[in-house]
Motif scaffolding. Structure first.
Motif, PDB file in Angstrom:
ATOM      1  N   LEU A   7       0.843  -1.191   0.000  1.00  0.00           N
ATOM      2  CA  LEU A   7       0.000   0.000   0.000  1.00  0.00           C
ATOM      3  C   LEU A   7       0.879   1.242   0.000  1.00  0.00           C
ATOM      4  O   LEU A   7       1.929   1.280   0.640  1.00  0.00           O
ATOM      5  N   MET A   8       0.433   2.244  -0.728  1.00  0.00           N
ATOM      6  CA  MET A   8       1.203   3.478  -0.897  1.00  0.00           C
ATOM      7  C   MET A   8       0.357   4.675  -0.476  1.00  0.00           C
ATOM      8  O   MET A   8      -0.846   4.709  -0.728  1.00  0.00           O
ATOM      9  N   ALA A  35      -8.859   3.650  -3.877  1.00  0.00           N
ATOM     10  CA  ALA A  35      -8.135   3.850  -2.623  1.00  0.00           C
ATOM     11  C   ALA A  35      -8.864   3.170  -1.471  1.00  0.00           C
ATOM     12  O   ALA A  35     -10.079   2.983  -1.505  1.00  0.00           O
ATOM     13  N   GLN A  36      -8.091   2.830  -0.476  1.00  0.00           N
ATOM     14  CA  GLN A  36      -8.624   2.374   0.799  1.00  0.00           C
ATOM     15  C   GLN A  36      -8.419   3.526   1.762  1.00  0.00           C
ATOM     16  O   GLN A  36      -7.526   4.353   1.561  1.00  0.00           O
ATOM     17  N   GLY A  40      -8.200   6.692  10.311  1.00  0.00           N
ATOM     18  CA  GLY A  40      -7.927   8.125  10.430  1.00  0.00           C
ATOM     19  C   GLY A  40      -8.224   8.905   9.159  1.00  0.00           C
ATOM     20  O   GLY A  40      -8.041  10.110   9.100  1.00  0.00           O
ATOM     21  N   GLY A  41      -8.663   8.215   8.089  1.00  0.00           N
ATOM     22  CA  GLY A  41      -9.028   8.885   6.851  1.00  0.00           C
ATOM     23  C   GLY A  41      -7.908   9.025   5.830  1.00  0.00           C
ATOM     24  O   GLY A  41      -8.091   9.651   4.794  1.00  0.00           O
ATOM     25  N   VAL A  42      -6.752   8.417   6.087  1.00  0.00           N
ATOM     26  CA  VAL A  42      -5.629   8.509   5.160  1.00  0.00           C
ATOM     27  C   VAL A  42      -5.894   7.609   3.953  1.00  0.00           C
ATOM     28  O   VAL A  42      -6.300   6.459   4.107  1.00  0.00           O
ATOM     29  N   ARG A  43      -5.691   8.142   2.760  1.00  0.00           N
ATOM     30  CA  ARG A  43      -5.854   7.354   1.535  1.00  0.00           C
ATOM     31  C   ARG A  43      -4.644   6.450   1.355  1.00  0.00           C
ATOM     32  O   ARG A  43      -3.515   6.892   1.486  1.00  0.00           O
ATOM     33  N   ALA A  49      -2.365  -0.996  -8.528  1.00  0.00           N
ATOM     34  CA  ALA A  49      -3.254  -0.010  -9.158  1.00  0.00           C
ATOM     35  C   ALA A  49      -2.482   1.224  -9.605  1.00  0.00           C
ATOM     36  O   ALA A  49      -2.739   1.769 -10.688  1.00  0.00           O
ATOM     37  N   VAL A  50      -1.529   1.659  -8.798  1.00  0.00           N
ATOM     38  CA  VAL A  50      -0.720   2.839  -9.145  1.00  0.00           C
ATOM     39  C   VAL A  50       0.117   2.545 -10.389  1.00  0.00           C
ATOM     40  O   VAL A  50       0.166   3.358 -11.325  1.00  0.00           O
TER      41      VAL A  50
END
Length: 75
Positions: A7-8, A35-36, A40-43, A49-50
């Motif tokens: 994950l990035m 995105a996941q 805390g709301g961080v993408r 996918a990137v």
């Protein structure tokens, strides 16, 4: 070597895509980059996918002078 399921953050994804961090966020809002979200709301974006979007953008680069409009919540 990075794992395909890694994950990035937007800051990690931006240089791979050759765009700014704000453009990474816009690509997610537009539905072009899934995105996941953390609690805390961080993408977070999957490396797979990137890299797929980076390959698509390389094969079909955006036209010069054309800037996508951001969708804003304000009227």
């Amino acid at each position: 070597m990075a794992k395909a399921d890694e994950l990035m953050t937007p800051a990690d994804a931006a240089p791979v895509l050759g765009v700014s961090v704000s453009m990474v966020r816009l690509l997610e809002v537009q539905g072009r980059l899934p995105a996941q979200r953390t609690a805390g709301g961080v993408r977070l974006f999957s490396r797979r996918a990137v890299e797929a979007l980076a390959a698509e953008r390389k094969a079909n680069p955006p036209k010069p002078g054309r800037k996508p409009k951001a969708k804003r919540g304000r009227k």
